[in-house]
Design a protein around this motif. Structure first.
Motif, mmCIF file in Angstrom:
data_model
loop_
_atom_site.group_PDB
_atom_site.id
_atom_site.type_symbol
_atom_site.label_atom_id
_atom_site.label_comp_id
_atom_site.label_asym_id
_atom_site.label_seq_id
_atom_site.Cartn_x
_atom_site.Cartn_y
_atom_site.Cartn_z
ATOM 1 N N GLY A 153 0.813 -1.209 0.000
ATOM 2 C CA GLY A 153 0.000 0.000 0.000
ATOM 3 C C GLY A 153 0.841 1.252 0.000
ATOM 4 N N ALA A 154 1.936 1.247 0.774
ATOM 5 C CA ALA A 154 2.828 2.410 0.818
ATOM 6 C C ALA A 154 3.470 2.653 -0.541
ATOM 7 C CB ALA A 154 3.899 2.193 1.887
ATOM 8 N N ARG A 155 3.868 1.585 -1.213
ATOM 9 C CA ARG A 155 4.500 1.735 -2.524
ATOM 10 C C ARG A 155 3.502 2.228 -3.569
ATOM 11 N NH1 ARG A 155 8.527 -3.514 -1.898
ATOM 12 N NH2 ARG A 155 10.346 -2.254 -1.312
ATOM 13 N N VAL A 156 2.271 1.742 -3.492
ATOM 14 C CA VAL A 156 1.249 2.210 -4.430
ATOM 15 C C VAL A 156 0.963 3.688 -4.200
ATOM 16 C CG1 VAL A 156 -1.205 2.023 -5.021
ATOM 17 C CG2 VAL A 156 0.197 -0.033 -4.840
ATOM 18 N N ARG A 157 0.842 4.096 -2.940
ATOM 19 C CA ARG A 157 0.591 5.502 -2.655
ATOM 20 C C ARG A 157 1.734 6.380 -3.153
ATOM 21 N NH1 ARG A 157 -3.559 7.574 -2.851
ATOM 22 N NH2 ARG A 157 -2.815 9.349 -1.644
ATOM 23 N N ARG A 158 2.985 5.924 -2.985
ATOM 24 C CA ARG A 158 4.125 6.682 -3.495
ATOM 25 C C ARG A 158 4.033 6.803 -5.022
ATOM 26 N NH1 ARG A 158 9.395 7.155 -1.829
ATOM 27 N NH2 ARG A 158 8.431 7.625 0.179
ATOM 28 N N GLU A 187 0.795 11.663 -10.138
ATOM 29 C CA GLU A 187 -0.053 12.849 -10.061
ATOM 30 C C GLU A 187 0.744 14.144 -10.166
ATOM 31 O OE1 GLU A 187 -1.959 12.457 -6.319
ATOM 32 O OE2 GLU A 187 -3.007 10.608 -6.841
ATOM 33 N N ASN A 188 2.000 14.118 -9.752
ATOM 34 C CA ASN A 188 2.715 15.374 -9.545
ATOM 35 C C ASN A 188 3.994 15.530 -10.359
ATOM 36 O OD1 ASN A 188 1.252 16.726 -7.093
ATOM 37 N ND2 ASN A 188 1.427 14.571 -6.551
ATOM 38 N N GLY A 189 4.168 14.752 -11.398
ATOM 39 C CA GLY A 189 5.382 14.911 -12.187
ATOM 40 C C GLY A 189 5.285 14.248 -13.543
ATOM 41 N N ASP A 190 6.370 14.310 -14.258
ATOM 42 C CA ASP A 190 6.432 13.751 -15.608
ATOM 43 C C ASP A 190 7.464 12.635 -15.719
ATOM 44 O OD1 ASP A 190 4.509 15.514 -16.831
ATOM 45 O OD2 ASP A 190 5.996 17.112 -16.598
ATOM 46 N N GLN A 191 7.848 12.052 -14.609
ATOM 47 C CA GLN A 191 8.836 10.984 -14.660
ATOM 48 C C GLN A 191 8.273 9.783 -15.416
ATOM 49 O OE1 GLN A 191 10.861 10.165 -10.880
ATOM 50 N NE2 GLN A 191 9.712 11.867 -10.006
ATOM 51 N N SER A 192 9.162 9.026 -16.001
ATOM 52 C CA SER A 192 8.751 7.834 -16.738
ATOM 53 C C SER A 192 8.231 6.776 -15.774
ATOM 54 C CB SER A 192 9.928 7.270 -17.525
ATOM 55 O OG SER A 192 10.915 6.754 -16.641
ATOM 56 N N VAL A 193 7.426 5.870 -16.297
ATOM 57 C CA VAL A 193 6.923 4.766 -15.492
ATOM 58 C C VAL A 193 8.078 3.919 -14.965
ATOM 59 C CG1 VAL A 193 5.656 2.579 -15.626
ATOM 60 C CG2 VAL A 193 4.627 4.663 -16.524
ATOM 61 N N GLU A 194 9.119 3.762 -15.768
ATOM 62 C CA GLU A 194 10.280 2.981 -15.346
ATOM 63 C C GLU A 194 10.939 3.605 -14.117
ATOM 64 O OE1 GLU A 194 9.568 3.879 -18.405
ATOM 65 O OE2 GLU A 194 9.108 1.910 -19.287
ATOM 66 N N ARG A 195 11.073 4.934 -14.115
ATOM 67 C CA ARG A 195 11.698 5.616 -12.990
ATOM 68 C C ARG A 195 10.809 5.556 -11.746
ATOM 69 N NH1 ARG A 195 15.752 9.572 -12.546
ATOM 70 N NH2 ARG A 195 15.538 10.906 -10.698
ATOM 71 N N ILE A 196 9.510 5.725 -11.957
ATOM 72 C CA ILE A 196 8.577 5.649 -10.833
ATOM 73 C C ILE A 196 8.585 4.256 -10.226
ATOM 74 C CG2 ILE A 196 6.118 5.721 -10.225
ATOM 75 C CD1 ILE A 196 5.834 8.030 -12.211
ATOM 76 N N PRO A 219 9.527 -2.424 -14.247
ATOM 77 C CA PRO A 219 8.287 -1.787 -14.707
ATOM 78 C C PRO A 219 7.148 -2.787 -14.881
ATOM 79 C CG PRO A 219 10.180 -0.981 -15.952
ATOM 80 C CD PRO A 219 10.673 -2.120 -15.124
ATOM 81 N N THR A 220 7.492 -4.020 -15.274
ATOM 82 C CA THR A 220 6.442 -5.030 -15.453
ATOM 83 C C THR A 220 5.751 -5.342 -14.136
ATOM 84 O OG1 THR A 220 7.637 -6.013 -17.314
ATOM 85 C CG2 THR A 220 5.968 -7.376 -16.225
ATOM 86 N N ALA A 221 6.549 -5.545 -13.081
ATOM 87 C CA ALA A 221 5.967 -5.810 -11.760
ATOM 88 C C ALA A 221 5.163 -4.616 -11.280
ATOM 89 C CB ALA A 221 7.076 -6.138 -10.763
ATOM 90 N N PHE A 222 5.658 -3.417 -11.542
ATOM 91 C CA PHE A 222 4.953 -2.203 -11.142
ATOM 92 C C PHE A 222 3.584 -2.123 -11.819
ATOM 93 C CE2 PHE A 222 4.483 2.491 -12.238
ATOM 94 C CZ PHE A 222 3.749 2.773 -11.092
ATOM 95 N N PRO A 262 -0.863 2.496 -14.772
ATOM 96 C CA PRO A 262 -0.231 3.769 -14.416
ATOM 97 C C PRO A 262 -0.458 4.848 -15.475
ATOM 98 C CG PRO A 262 1.259 1.946 -13.948
ATOM 99 C CD PRO A 262 0.098 1.368 -14.688
ATOM 100 N N TYR A 263 -0.418 4.474 -16.762
ATOM 101 C CA TYR A 263 -0.620 5.460 -17.820
ATOM 102 C C TYR A 263 -2.026 6.030 -17.774
ATOM 103 C CZ TYR A 263 3.750 3.752 -19.852
ATOM 104 O OH TYR A 263 5.057 3.391 -20.057
ATOM 105 N N ALA A 264 -3.032 5.165 -17.598
ATOM 106 C CA ALA A 264 -4.418 5.637 -17.550
ATOM 107 C C ALA A 264 -4.646 6.493 -16.307
ATOM 108 C CB ALA A 264 -5.376 4.453 -17.569
ATOM 109 N N TYR A 265 -4.025 6.111 -15.203
ATOM 110 C CA TYR A 265 -4.166 6.889 -13.974
ATOM 111 C C TYR A 265 -3.608 8.295 -14.179
ATOM 112 C CZ TYR A 265 -3.894 8.088 -9.013
ATOM 113 O OH TYR A 265 -4.049 8.702 -7.799
ATOM 114 N N ARG A 266 -2.428 8.386 -14.742
ATOM 115 C CA ARG A 266 -1.820 9.701 -14.971
ATOM 116 C C ARG A 266 -2.666 10.534 -15.926
ATOM 117 N NH1 ARG A 266 4.319 9.795 -16.480
ATOM 118 N NH2 ARG A 266 4.597 10.480 -14.323
#
Length: 332
Positions: A260-265, A271-280, A289-292, A304-308
């Motif tokens: 839950g903590a990792r998902v919230r991060r 929500e607040n930046g333009d970092q790549s999914v890989e970096r997040i 990124p696959t596990a993420f 993650p893409y749809a959420y952003r």
């Protein structure tokens, strides 16, 4: 057996009451046993609904022994709940009972003070009024339901069914919840593309708890490899003792809390930046990124893409330069 008490107040909305009854009543374990005992309770022996009068067999004493309490919505003309009802809910909350509201049932929880300092939702038409009446509640009108661990709220009657299935999955696992969803003829979890994303909060931890230091350490080290052994060592306990005390104080396991903590991060970074999914993925501690993507979709209900994309749409500028909310349909 887990006891579920549905609190029926005068002018209760029938479907708000029927949806959780159906979800819990139709839940079955793999061996066919029913894990839930569902009962209606009320302050008086008779309760009014739209065109009906219900005879109720159990009084407010049912709240004292319930493991979960569901508070359905009421009609707009309903007066405030009695002090007896509010006191009974407060005592149940103080005893650690899980309490959830359907639709405008959130007003009852808010009046009892159970939503103070928490995120909560209700039907979109009532969200502004809930925020006005109860400024200490962080009202989120664009989610299906909010899970704060002990206290949950849902947007509308259908969202209340989603919330109940979520609780069943939390109690008994995905397989049992999926069977209950099939019996109710609904998906186990709706797609989040409508921007009605579920807000997953950490279960509350008592202030001054022995867990507070280790939880702060987890939050500060999400990008690293945080294992159960490392958490236990940080707390000075054995893994077995740490796991038991963690569940006693939070209602969940250390690894579930960590997820839950990792998902919230990840949500915050999306929500607040333009970092790549890989970096997040790396910064949130998911590794690849696959596990993420897989775990984010499983928890949040979308990619993650749809959420952003949806979150950016929610804060797109309106013609007058202010931030305009995304138009969504709630409780459907």
């Amino acid at each position: 057996m887990h006891s579920v008490a549905i609190l029926a107040l005068d002018d209760v909305v029938p479907f708000d009451m029927a949806a959780p009854m159906q979800a819990f009543d139709w839940t079955r374990l793999p061996d066919g046993r029913s894990p839930y005992r569902v009962s209606l309770c009320a302050e008086s022996p008779e309760v009014r609904t739209e065109g009906l009068t219900l005879r109720i067999e159990r009084g407010l004493e049912a709240l004292e022994t319930a493991d979960t309490i569901i508070v359905p919505g009421r009609s707009e003309e309903s007066g405030p709940p009695s002090d007896r009802v509010l006191d009974a809910l407060r005592r149940a909350a103080g005893a650690g009972t899980r309490i959830a509201s359907v639709c405008v049932g959130a007003f009852v929880l808010a009046r009892a003070g159970l939503l103070d300092g928490l995120r909560a939702t209700t039907h979109w038409m009532a969200a502004a009024e809930l925020a006005r009446r109860h400024p200490r509640v962080d009202v989120r009108p664009d989610v299906l339901y909010v899970d704060n661990g002990q206290i949950l709220t849902s947007a509308g009657a259908a969202a209340g069914l989603d919330m109940c299935l979520h609780m069943i999955r939390r109690d008994l696992g995905s397989a049992v919840a999926a069977h209950a969803a099939r019996m109710c003829v609904v998906p186990l979890e709706r797609e989040g593309g409508q921007a009605q994303f579920i807000v997953h909060e950490h279960p509350p931890v008592p202030r001054g708890s022995e867990l507070e230091p280790v939880l702060r350490w987890i939050e500060d080290n999400l990008a690293g490899e945080v294992t159960l052994g490392a958490m236990a060592a940080r707390s000075g306990m054995s893994e077995r003792t740490f796991g038991r005390r963690f569940r006693e104080q939070t209602g969940t396991t250390p690894l579930q809390w960590l997820l839950g903590a990792r998902v919230r991060r990840a949500q915050y970074l999306l929500e607040n930046g333009d970092q790549s999914v890989e970096r997040i993925a790396r910064q949130s501690g998911f590794g690849s990124p696959t596990a993420f993507r897989e775990r984010f979709r499983r928890v949040v209900g979308t990619t993650p893409y749809a959420y952003r994309a949806a979150f950016r749409a929610k804060t797109s500028a309106s013609p007058d330069g202010s931030e305009a909310p995304l138009a969504v349909s709630h409780g459907q």
